[in-house]
Design a protein around this motif. Structure first.
Motif, PDB file in Angstrom:
ATOM      1  N   SER A 314      51.881  75.957  31.964  1.00 31.06           N
ATOM      2  CA  SER A 314      51.095  76.408  30.814  1.00 31.06           C
ATOM      3  C   SER A 314      49.767  75.676  30.744  1.00 31.06           C
ATOM      4  O   SER A 314      49.647  74.521  31.161  1.00 31.06           O
ATOM      5  CB  SER A 314      51.879  76.170  29.519  1.00 31.06           C
ATOM      6  N   HIS A 315      48.768  76.383  30.193  1.00 35.36           N
ATOM      7  CA  HIS A 315      47.457  75.793  29.980  1.00 35.36           C
ATOM      8  C   HIS A 315      46.856  76.408  28.725  1.00 35.36           C
ATOM      9  O   HIS A 315      46.633  77.614  28.668  1.00 35.36           O
ATOM     10  CB  HIS A 315      46.540  76.055  31.180  1.00 35.36           C
ATOM     11  N   GLN A 316      46.636  75.586  27.702  1.00 36.31           N
ATOM     12  CA  GLN A 316      46.089  76.098  26.444  1.00 36.31           C
ATOM     13  C   GLN A 316      44.564  76.132  26.520  1.00 36.31           C
ATOM     14  O   GLN A 316      43.911  75.145  26.826  1.00 36.31           O
ATOM     15  CB  GLN A 316      46.517  75.213  25.262  1.00 36.31           C
ATOM     16  N   PHE A 317      43.998  77.337  26.270  1.00 33.63           N
ATOM     17  CA  PHE A 317      42.543  77.436  26.332  1.00 33.63           C
ATOM     18  C   PHE A 317      41.916  77.842  25.002  1.00 33.63           C
ATOM     19  O   PHE A 317      40.705  77.747  24.837  1.00 33.63           O
ATOM     20  CB  PHE A 317      42.102  78.412  27.440  1.00 33.63           C
ATOM     21  N   VAL A 318      42.700  78.322  24.032  1.00 32.33           N
ATOM     22  CA  VAL A 318      42.223  78.614  22.687  1.00 32.33           C
ATOM     23  C   VAL A 318      43.369  78.275  21.755  1.00 32.33           C
ATOM     24  O   VAL A 318      44.530  78.273  22.158  1.00 32.33           O
ATOM     25  CB  VAL A 318      41.836  80.112  22.522  1.00 32.33           C
ATOM     26  N   ASN A 319      43.059  77.970  20.478  1.00 31.98           N
ATOM     27  CA  ASN A 319      44.119  77.692  19.507  1.00 31.98           C
ATOM     28  C   ASN A 319      45.145  78.820  19.508  1.00 31.98           C
ATOM     29  O   ASN A 319      44.792  79.992  19.350  1.00 31.98           O
ATOM     30  CB  ASN A 319      43.529  77.538  18.108  1.00 31.98           C
ATOM     31  N   TYR A 320      46.395  78.463  19.670  1.00 33.24           N
ATOM     32  CA  TYR A 320      47.543  79.367  19.669  1.00 33.24           C
ATOM     33  C   TYR A 320      47.616  80.266  20.910  1.00 33.24           C
ATOM     34  O   TYR A 320      48.609  80.933  21.123  1.00 33.24           O
ATOM     35  CB  TYR A 320      47.567  80.251  18.412  1.00 33.24           C
ATOM     36  N   LYS A 321      46.571  80.315  21.720  1.00 35.00           N
ATOM     37  CA  LYS A 321      46.611  81.119  22.933  1.00 35.00           C
ATOM     38  C   LYS A 321      46.832  80.211  24.133  1.00 35.00           C
ATOM     39  O   LYS A 321      46.133  79.214  24.307  1.00 35.00           O
ATOM     40  CB  LYS A 321      45.321  81.917  23.104  1.00 35.00           C
ATOM     41  N   ILE A 322      47.812  80.575  24.945  1.00 34.48           N
ATOM     42  CA  ILE A 322      48.203  79.724  26.071  1.00 34.48           C
ATOM     43  C   ILE A 322      48.308  80.580  27.327  1.00 34.48           C
ATOM     44  O   ILE A 322      48.900  81.666  27.305  1.00 34.48           O
ATOM     45  CB  ILE A 322      49.543  79.029  25.785  1.00 34.48           C
ATOM     46  N   CYS A 323      47.728  80.099  28.407  1.00 29.55           N
ATOM     47  CA  CYS A 323      47.791  80.793  29.695  1.00 29.55           C
ATOM     48  C   CYS A 323      49.008  80.289  30.465  1.00 29.55           C
ATOM     49  O   CYS A 323      49.186  79.075  30.639  1.00 29.55           O
ATOM     50  CB  CYS A 323      46.500  80.551  30.473  1.00 29.55           C
ATOM     51  N   ILE A 324      49.835  81.197  30.947  1.00 29.17           N
ATOM     52  CA  ILE A 324      51.063  80.856  31.677  1.00 29.17           C
ATOM     53  C   ILE A 324      50.937  81.384  33.099  1.00 29.17           C
ATOM     54  O   ILE A 324      50.660  82.564  33.303  1.00 29.17           O
ATOM     55  CB  ILE A 324      52.312  81.459  31.003  1.00 29.17           C
ATOM     56  N   THR A 325      51.154  80.517  34.081  1.00 29.52           N
ATOM     57  CA  THR A 325      51.031  80.925  35.484  1.00 29.52           C
ATOM     58  C   THR A 325      52.319  80.625  36.246  1.00 29.52           C
ATOM     59  O   THR A 325      53.038  79.684  35.933  1.00 29.52           O
ATOM     60  CB  THR A 325      49.867  80.188  36.174  1.00 29.52           C
ATOM     61  N   SER A 326      52.571  81.463  37.280  1.00 35.29           N
ATOM     62  CA  SER A 326      53.745  81.262  38.132  1.00 35.29           C
ATOM     63  C   SER A 326      53.594  82.105  39.389  1.00 35.29           C
ATOM     64  O   SER A 326      53.660  83.335  39.321  1.00 35.29           O
ATOM     65  CB  SER A 326      55.028  81.640  37.406  1.00 35.29           C
ATOM     66  N   HIS A 327      53.390  81.481  40.532  1.00 37.17           N
ATOM     67  CA  HIS A 327      53.341  82.160  41.828  1.00 37.17           C
ATOM     68  C   HIS A 327      52.419  83.389  41.793  1.00 37.17           C
ATOM     69  O   HIS A 327      52.821  84.495  42.181  1.00 37.17           O
ATOM     70  CB  HIS A 327      54.744  82.581  42.275  1.00 37.17           C
ATOM     71  N   GLY A 328      51.218  83.215  41.304  1.00 35.07           N
ATOM     72  CA  GLY A 328      50.258  84.309  41.292  1.00 35.07           C
ATOM     73  C   GLY A 328      50.338  85.188  40.068  1.00 35.07           C
ATOM     74  O   GLY A 328      49.435  85.990  39.803  1.00 35.07           O
ATOM     75  N   ASP A 329      51.406  85.086  39.286  1.00 34.95           N
ATOM     76  CA  ASP A 329      51.547  85.868  38.058  1.00 34.95           C
ATOM     77  C   ASP A 329      50.903  85.097  36.902  1.00 34.95           C
ATOM     78  O   ASP A 329      51.192  83.920  36.693  1.00 34.95           O
ATOM     79  CB  ASP A 329      53.032  86.114  37.776  1.00 34.95           C
ATOM     80  N   VAL A 330      50.046  85.770  36.141  1.00 33.79           N
ATOM     81  CA  VAL A 330      49.355  85.129  35.024  1.00 33.79           C
ATOM     82  C   VAL A 330      49.603  85.945  33.763  1.00 33.79           C
ATOM     83  O   VAL A 330      49.478  87.170  33.770  1.00 33.79           O
ATOM     84  CB  VAL A 330      47.838  85.014  35.281  1.00 33.79           C
ATOM     85  N   ALA A 331      49.975  85.263  32.687  1.00 31.72           N
ATOM     86  CA  ALA A 331      50.187  85.928  31.395  1.00 31.72           C
ATOM     87  C   ALA A 331      49.536  85.093  30.302  1.00 31.72           C
ATOM     88  O   ALA A 331      49.434  83.873  30.414  1.00 31.72           O
ATOM     89  CB  ALA A 331      51.678  86.095  31.112  1.00 31.72           C
TER      90      ALA A 331
END
Length: 384
Positions: A314-331
């Protein structure tokens, strides 16, 4: 039956006499159809007296003949307040002497059990009968954008939903559409791609399957576009539909009442009341001592999603919004709005694997308790 009488009792009886004897016996037990219609006013009054808070209406035509009878018991009205606001509607023909149609409006509780909302006897399915039905249901089912009504695409249902529940969503039964495609185009590959497109959470996955339908049978794709993706596709439907894609629960009710369809109306409603009262009791006894906070099926999904988040970053880039990555998949997960770009969090109303990792990064050791805070209030055991 006549052969059984001959062999067991030694009686030579005609089929007509057997039929009339059966009709006479049924009338002695349940009363005649004529008597049932004659006591409707008294039956309606007793329903309301015995079940305070119930909604019942009885309508006769200008000649004083029976036309509509609507019933929703107080227990159903109160219970529906704790259900997901998704109602499936369908009708089935009655087999009594004077015919008619039994319309059923049913919901689904957190454990995917059938929950009745209302039953309604009409002379025929038409604009007038559905308008009367929805006007009565509107007295206890609010006009809200949280409500979704699903049917098998009867034109009168859609027309009256749009008029009486303008803020609500109208959805088509996925299985009904699938069977229409099978019968009209006789192409199993198109049917397979249709179901995969309808069940897809992701728009890209939906487009992959729908393009296959367009390549195989352009007419089928054109018909589905005309119906509207938002009425049958999970990827495009509003979030208030949850995960309910068919009106199969109404088919189950019709099957449950198969024998009772030849009863008089009074006997039919008595049996419906008895059946569901017994089902409610059994369901409550199954979960009354449960230690789970949510029903078992949802707890199983939560456990599966929690284990899946071990492979995510996980990587938080905005309040309450978090980027989730896994083997090329990004959500991207928005915990404040309770959404995820994979759409599972949006539609199923429980944190998806991406949301699980986002909650873990936000709340640390307390994240397991927080999972329930980010889920819909309709799933707890106490609501079943």
């Amino acid at each position: 039956m006549s052969n059984q009488l001959r062999t067991e009792l030694g009686c030579n009886v005609s089929n007509w006499k057997i039929y009339k004897g059966m009709e006479h016996s049924k009338s002695n037990v349940r009363g005649t159809n004529e008597h049932g219609y004659a006591v409707h006013n008294a039956y309606q009054y007793m329903l309301e007296v015995a079940n305070q808070g119930s909604k019942t209406t009885l309508l006769f035509d200008e000649n004083g003949r029976f036309q509509y009878f609507f019933v929703s018991y107080a227990a159903w009205i109160i219970g529906f307040r704790e259900m997901t606001k998704v109602i499936a509607i369908d009708g089935t023909f009655l087999r009594s002497k004077y015919g008619g149609i039994l319309l059923s409006a049913v919901a689904q509780n957190a454990k995917n059990h059938i929950f009745p909302v209302a039953f309604y006897i009409v002379d025929k399915e038409c604009d007038a009968s559905y308008e009367y039905f929805f006007q009565n249901m509107r007295s206890f089912v609010d006009v809200t954008d949280e409500l979704c009504i699903i049917s098998d695409r009867h034109p009168s249902i859609r027309k009256k939903v749009l008029r009486i529940y303008p803020a609500s969503h109208y959805g088509c039964c996925m299985r009904h559409l699938g069977e229409n495609i099978r019968n009209n185009f006789h192409n199993s590959k198109v049917v397979s791609h249709f179901y995969k497109a309808a069940k897809a959470y992701d728009i890209c996955e939906f487009n992959d399957h729908f393009n296959q339908i367009r390549d195989l049978v352009p007419k089928a794709a054109k018909d589905l576009e005309h119906i509207g993706f938002h009425t049958w596709s999970r990827a495009f439907c509003p979030e208030n539909r949850y995960n309910i894609m068919t009106s199969n629960i109404t088919k189950s009710v019709n099957s449950m009442c198969d024998v009772e369809r030849e009863f008089t109306i009074v006997a039919l409603f008595d049996e419906i009341n008895r059946r569901f009262a017994l089902l409610f009791h059994h369901r409550r006894m199954e979960l009354v001592h449960s230690e789970n906070r949510f029903v078992p099926s949802i707890e199983k999904d939560i456990s599966q999603y929690v284990n899946a988040d071990n492979k995510l970053l996980s990587h938080q880039f905005v309040n309450y919004k978090i980027c989730i990555t896994s083997h090329g998949d990004v959500a991207t997960v928005d915990l404040q709005r309770r959404t995820c770009t994979c759409k599972i969090f949006d539609l199923d109303k429980i944190p998806c694997p991406h949301a699980m990792e986002a909650i873990r990064s936000q709340h640390g050791d307390d994240f397991r308790n927080q999972i329930y805070q980010y889920s819909t209030p309709y799933y707890p055991v106490k609501n079943t």
